[in-house]
Design a protein around this motif. Sequence first.
Motif, short mmCIF file in Angstrom:
data_model
loop_
_atom_site.label_atom_id
_atom_site.label_comp_id
_atom_site.label_asym_id
_atom_site.label_seq_id
_atom_site.Cartn_x
_atom_site.Cartn_y
_atom_site.Cartn_z
N ILE A 143 0.84 -1.20 0.00
CA ILE A 143 0.00 0.00 0.00
C ILE A 143 0.87 1.24 0.00
O ILE A 143 1.90 1.28 0.70
CB ILE A 143 -0.90 0.01 1.26
CG1 ILE A 143 -1.70 -1.29 1.34
CG2 ILE A 143 -1.84 1.21 1.25
CD1 ILE A 143 -2.35 -1.52 2.68
N GLY A 144 0.48 2.25 -0.78
CA GLY A 144 1.20 3.51 -0.79
C GLY A 144 1.25 4.12 0.61
O GLY A 144 0.27 4.08 1.35
N GLN A 145 2.41 4.67 0.96
CA GLN A 145 2.59 5.21 2.32
C GLN A 145 1.56 6.29 2.67
O GLN A 145 1.22 6.47 3.83
CB GLN A 145 4.00 5.78 2.46
CG GLN A 145 5.08 4.72 2.61
CD GLN A 145 6.47 5.31 2.68
OE1 GLN A 145 6.95 5.94 1.73
NE2 GLN A 145 7.14 5.14 3.80
N GLY A 146 1.06 6.99 1.66
CA GLY A 146 0.11 8.05 1.92
C GLY A 146 -1.33 7.59 2.02
O GLY A 146 -2.23 8.38 2.33
N ASN A 147 -1.56 6.30 1.78
CA ASN A 147 -2.93 5.78 1.77
C ASN A 147 -3.30 5.29 3.17
O ASN A 147 -3.44 4.09 3.42
CB ASN A 147 -3.06 4.65 0.74
CG ASN A 147 -4.49 4.26 0.48
OD1 ASN A 147 -5.40 4.67 1.20
ND2 ASN A 147 -4.70 3.45 -0.55
N GLU A 148 -3.47 6.24 4.08
CA GLU A 148 -3.72 5.91 5.48
C GLU A 148 -5.01 5.08 5.69
O GLU A 148 -5.00 4.13 6.48
CB GLU A 148 -3.79 7.18 6.34
CG GLU A 148 -2.42 7.76 6.68
CD GLU A 148 -1.58 6.82 7.55
OE1 GLU A 148 -2.18 6.06 8.34
OE2 GLU A 148 -0.36 6.83 7.43
N PRO A 149 -6.13 5.41 5.02
CA PRO A 149 -7.34 4.61 5.25
C PRO A 149 -7.14 3.13 4.94
O PRO A 149 -7.61 2.26 5.68
CB PRO A 149 -8.37 5.24 4.30
CG PRO A 149 -7.89 6.65 4.11
CD PRO A 149 -6.39 6.55 4.13
N ASN A 186 9.21 0.32 1.55
CA ASN A 186 10.03 0.55 0.37
C ASN A 186 10.01 2.05 0.08
O ASN A 186 9.01 2.59 -0.40
CB ASN A 186 9.47 -0.24 -0.83
CG ASN A 186 10.38 -0.16 -2.05
OD1 ASN A 186 10.93 0.88 -2.36
ND2 ASN A 186 10.54 -1.29 -2.72
N SER A 187 11.11 2.71 0.40
CA SER A 187 11.16 4.17 0.24
C SER A 187 11.23 4.58 -1.23
O SER A 187 10.82 5.68 -1.59
CB SER A 187 12.35 4.74 1.01
OG SER A 187 13.55 4.10 0.61
N VAL A 188 11.73 3.69 -2.08
CA VAL A 188 11.81 3.99 -3.51
C VAL A 188 10.40 4.07 -4.10
O VAL A 188 10.04 5.03 -4.78
CB VAL A 188 12.65 2.94 -4.27
CG1 VAL A 188 12.62 3.23 -5.77
CG2 VAL A 188 14.08 2.93 -3.76
N PHE A 189 9.59 3.04 -3.83
CA PHE A 189 8.21 3.01 -4.35
C PHE A 189 7.23 3.68 -3.39
O PHE A 189 6.04 3.77 -3.69
CB PHE A 189 7.77 1.57 -4.60
CG PHE A 189 8.52 0.90 -5.72
CD1 PHE A 189 8.30 1.28 -7.04
CD2 PHE A 189 9.45 -0.09 -5.46
CE1 PHE A 189 8.99 0.67 -8.08
CE2 PHE A 189 10.14 -0.71 -6.50
CZ PHE A 189 9.91 -0.33 -7.81
N GLN A 190 7.75 4.13 -2.23
CA GLN A 190 6.92 4.79 -1.21
C GLN A 190 5.70 3.94 -0.85
O GLN A 190 4.55 4.41 -0.89
CB GLN A 190 6.49 6.18 -1.68
CG GLN A 190 7.67 7.15 -1.82
CD GLN A 190 7.21 8.57 -2.04
OE1 GLN A 190 6.35 8.83 -2.86
NE2 GLN A 190 7.79 9.49 -1.30
#
Length: 206
Positions: free
Chosen positions: A144-150, A166-170
């Motif tokens: 899951i994308g790091q910004g997708n908190e829900p 994964n910091s590259v793919f965030q």
Amino acid sequence: MRLNENTLLLGKKVVLVPYTAEHVPRYHEWMKSEELQRLTASEPLTLEQEYSMQRSWREDVDKCTFIVLDAEKWQVRPSTTEDSCMAGDVNLFLTDLGDPSLGEIEVMIAEPSCRGKGFGTEAVLMMMSYGVTKLGLTKFEAKIGQGNEPSIRMFRKLHFEQVAVNSVFQEVTLRLTMNEHERQWLLEQTSHVEEKCYIDGSSESH
């Protein structure tokens, strides 16, 4: 995956049906959304490419896909068409050749009016139960994308634990291993689900 091409799973909030050509136009409209492209790390496709993708997903043995329908709308058919009940999709990828018991799961509730109603949670539980009982899976991962908190919160509520970033793919990777306790919990959560035979937009009880 042809295993589920005649399978309909009826839950309380959602109905899971195979991804057919009938669903492609609505799906294609969803994927024009820049937000959904970002959340799903997807590139926009032409309608013809989307039809081709649907056919390959039907054939590929390492992908199991269901379209998520709004159960309340679906129950009043035939006055509503199936594509007007569509809420999103849920997928299992069996791509780890070294570990056939591992499935990567992802869910997308694309229809804005269907978000925040628990559709994603029930769809994931139903898909996990299908994976355990029909595909022999014992481990699940969600990337899951790091910004997708829900989405991260939802998977944590379903007992997934973060195992990598994964910091590259965030993106973060969450994992759940199905020991006997987790298996019993999952089957209890999905004990209400009915499996029916799906034939071209209709269903019949087994």
